[in-house]
Write a protein that holds these residues in place. Structure first.
Motif, PDB file in Angstrom:
ATOM      1  N   THR A 225      40.266  55.285  39.442  1.00 18.10           N
ATOM      2  CA  THR A 225      39.164  54.628  40.140  1.00 18.10           C
ATOM      3  C   THR A 225      39.321  53.132  39.925  1.00 18.10           C
ATOM      4  O   THR A 225      40.100  52.688  39.074  1.00 18.10           O
ATOM      5  N   VAL A 226      38.586  52.354  40.695  1.00 20.85           N
ATOM      6  CA  VAL A 226      38.623  50.904  40.485  1.00 20.85           C
ATOM      7  C   VAL A 226      38.182  50.578  39.069  1.00 20.85           C
ATOM      8  O   VAL A 226      38.750  49.707  38.398  1.00 20.85           O
ATOM      9  N   GLU A 227      37.185  51.320  38.575  1.00 16.83           N
ATOM     10  CA  GLU A 227      36.694  51.068  37.213  1.00 16.83           C
ATOM     11  C   GLU A 227      37.764  51.352  36.170  1.00 16.83           C
ATOM     12  O   GLU A 227      37.959  50.565  35.235  1.00 16.83           O
ATOM     13  N   SER A 228      38.470  52.480  36.303  1.00 16.58           N
ATOM     14  CA  SER A 228      39.463  52.825  35.284  1.00 16.58           C
ATOM     15  C   SER A 228      40.654  51.875  35.326  1.00 16.58           C
ATOM     16  O   SER A 228      41.218  51.525  34.289  1.00 16.58           O
ATOM     17  N   SER A 236      36.021  42.738  34.931  1.00 23.39           N
ATOM     18  CA  SER A 236      34.985  43.541  35.565  1.00 23.39           C
ATOM     19  C   SER A 236      35.551  44.201  36.803  1.00 23.39           C
ATOM     20  O   SER A 236      36.592  43.787  37.337  1.00 23.39           O
ATOM     21  N   ARG A 237      34.840  45.221  37.279  1.00 24.78           N
ATOM     22  CA  ARG A 237      35.289  45.935  38.469  1.00 24.78           C
ATOM     23  C   ARG A 237      35.458  44.989  39.649  1.00 24.78           C
ATOM     24  O   ARG A 237      36.479  45.017  40.341  1.00 24.78           O
ATOM     25  N   ALA A 238      34.458  44.139  39.889  1.00 25.01           N
ATOM     26  CA  ALA A 238      34.492  43.252  41.046  1.00 25.01           C
ATOM     27  C   ALA A 238      35.597  42.205  40.916  1.00 25.01           C
ATOM     28  O   ALA A 238      36.324  41.928  41.879  1.00 25.01           O
ATOM     29  N   ARG A 243      41.010  40.217  42.627  1.00 20.60           N
ATOM     30  CA  ARG A 243      42.339  39.721  42.252  1.00 20.60           C
ATOM     31  C   ARG A 243      43.440  40.631  42.796  1.00 20.60           C
ATOM     32  O   ARG A 243      44.455  40.175  43.312  1.00 20.60           O
ATOM     33  N   PHE A 244      43.244  41.933  42.691  1.00 24.24           N
ATOM     34  CA  PHE A 244      44.218  42.894  43.200  1.00 24.24           C
ATOM     35  C   PHE A 244      44.398  42.725  44.698  1.00 24.24           C
ATOM     36  O   PHE A 244      45.530  42.664  45.205  1.00 24.24           O
ATOM     37  N   THR A 245      43.299  42.661  45.433  1.00 23.02           N
ATOM     38  CA  THR A 245      43.356  42.555  46.890  1.00 23.02           C
ATOM     39  C   THR A 245      44.035  41.271  47.320  1.00 23.02           C
ATOM     40  O   THR A 245      44.827  41.253  48.278  1.00 23.02           O
ATOM     41  N   ALA A 246      43.753  40.166  46.624  1.00 24.00           N
ATOM     42  CA  ALA A 246      44.335  38.875  46.987  1.00 24.00           C
ATOM     43  C   ALA A 246      45.852  38.882  46.835  1.00 24.00           C
ATOM     44  O   ALA A 246      46.570  38.314  47.669  1.00 24.00           O
ATOM     45  N   LEU A 247      46.370  39.533  45.794  1.00 22.45           N
ATOM     46  CA  LEU A 247      47.801  39.506  45.533  1.00 22.45           C
ATOM     47  C   LEU A 247      48.558  40.606  46.268  1.00 22.45           C
ATOM     48  O   LEU A 247      49.651  40.375  46.801  1.00 22.45           O
ATOM     49  N   PRO A 251      42.915  46.574  49.068  1.00 24.15           N
ATOM     50  CA  PRO A 251      42.123  46.942  47.895  1.00 24.15           C
ATOM     51  C   PRO A 251      42.820  48.002  47.042  1.00 24.15           C
ATOM     52  O   PRO A 251      43.703  48.724  47.529  1.00 24.15           O
ATOM     53  N   PRO A 252      42.418  48.128  45.772  1.00 27.82           N
ATOM     54  CA  PRO A 252      43.076  49.085  44.870  1.00 27.82           C
ATOM     55  C   PRO A 252      43.087  50.521  45.383  1.00 27.82           C
ATOM     56  O   PRO A 252      44.121  51.199  45.313  1.00 27.82           O
TER      57      PRO A 252
END
Length: 316
Positions: A225-228, A236-238, A243-247, A251-252
């Motif tokens: 999950t995004v949280e894990s 934090s989740r947000a 950061r993941f989406t930008a690079l 989205p994750p």
């Protein structure tokens, strides 16, 4: 987890081939689009690469000198010539050494000689991995003046096998071409400007995103999950999701789904694993849920995809 290697392996649909191209001025070759990616290495002399008008808009001709490497990301059509003004002729079928992926092409008149090592990779461009899909259309590298010594060494080894095929060349050449691709991409990543904070070059080195990518690639069946995933980075989740989406460019959860389907498609193409096993490896608890998700992504059921892949291999 070597994400670069995994990303390329996930797209492969056939074995690579290499051709020694010898041109004597005046010469020009029009190379049609291919289903994959390609490269050219100048072994002797020099030439120009001219992107076709319908392939790369507003792109100027590129001069290649001895030791230069150019990578064509998506196999788009282009022209090789001794000079931009030289008329180009369609490439004739290369003459391949029996039983090997090694061919030769000779073209032109009786002027200055240029020798190139050309090759192609059969890659699934219908669903390219974003690492490959976001590469520049053309990557131009130089191995002169001691730059990229590993890439230069790979070129020399491959050039020697193509120039003088011997027992074992049929097995050596595909491996060297695969290695050359990794060296090309490694060299390109190394040439990225310092402080470049965007794209896959940054994602693979990012202390937050790289571990999450490695976790997804190592265990696509895990119930991430995004949280894990964020928990592995300490963000934090947000903040992690941004950061993941930008690079990475998506989205994750979208990337996780993409990699699960990519893993499943590769298993269907390359193995006889039962659908239940493929579903489990892709993180689905039932064949029905997996088949529904796979058809949504690929436009056909898993069984049909496997049959089509086998027919394509047989026809290649």
């Amino acid at each position: 987890m070597d994400i670069l290697t995994e990303a390329l392996a996930s797209m492969r649909t056939g074995s690579p081939a290499s051709v020694r191209t010898d041109g004597r001025a005046p010469w020009g070759l029009r190379l049609p689009p291919v289903a994959g990616a390609g490269f050219h290495v100048v072994l002797h002399g020099g030439c120009w690469v001219l992107p076709l008008e319908d392939a790369v808009s507003h792109r100027e001709p590129i001069r290649l000198e001895e030791g230069d490497v150019i990578f064509v990301r998506d196999g788009r059509g282009h022209i090789l010539a001794d000079h931009p003004s030289t008329p180009a002729q369609p490439e004739d079928t290369a003459e391949f050494c029996p039983g090997t992926p090694i061919g030769t092409v000779s073209v032109g008149g009786d002027g200055a000689r240029t020798s190139l090592l050309c090759g192609n990779y059969h890659l699934d461009q219908g669903r390219p991995h974003p690492l490959v899909g976001r590469l520049p259309a053309l990557i131009h590298l130089s191995t002169r003046d001691g730059r990229h010594p590993e890439l230069s060494a790979a070129v020399r080894l491959l050039g020697a096998e193509v120039e003088n095929p011997r027992p074992g060349s049929a097995g050596i050449v595909p491996s060297l071409i695969d290695s050359l691709l990794l060296y090309i991409l490694r060299a390109w990543l190394a040439e990225r400007p310092a402080g470049d904070g965007a794209g896959w070059a940054a994602a693979l080195a990012d202390p937050v995103v790289a571990p999450a990518l490695a976790a997804i690639h190592e265990e696509p069946s895990a119930q991430w999950t995004v949280e894990s995933l964020a928990g592995r980075s300490g963000l934090s989740r947000a903040a992690f999701a941004r950061r993941f989406t930008a690079l990475v460019g998506e989205p994750p959860v979208a990337y996780l789904t993409r990699w699960r389907m990519t893993t499943a498609a590769r298993l269907l193409r390359e193995s006889d694993a039962p659908l239940a096993t493929v579903a489990a490896r892709a993180g689905y608890g039932s064949e029905f849920a997996f088949a529904k998700a796979f058809k949504r992504e690929y436009g056909q059921a898993p069984g049909g995809y496997r049959r089509t892949a086998r027919m394509d291999r047989a026809a290649a």
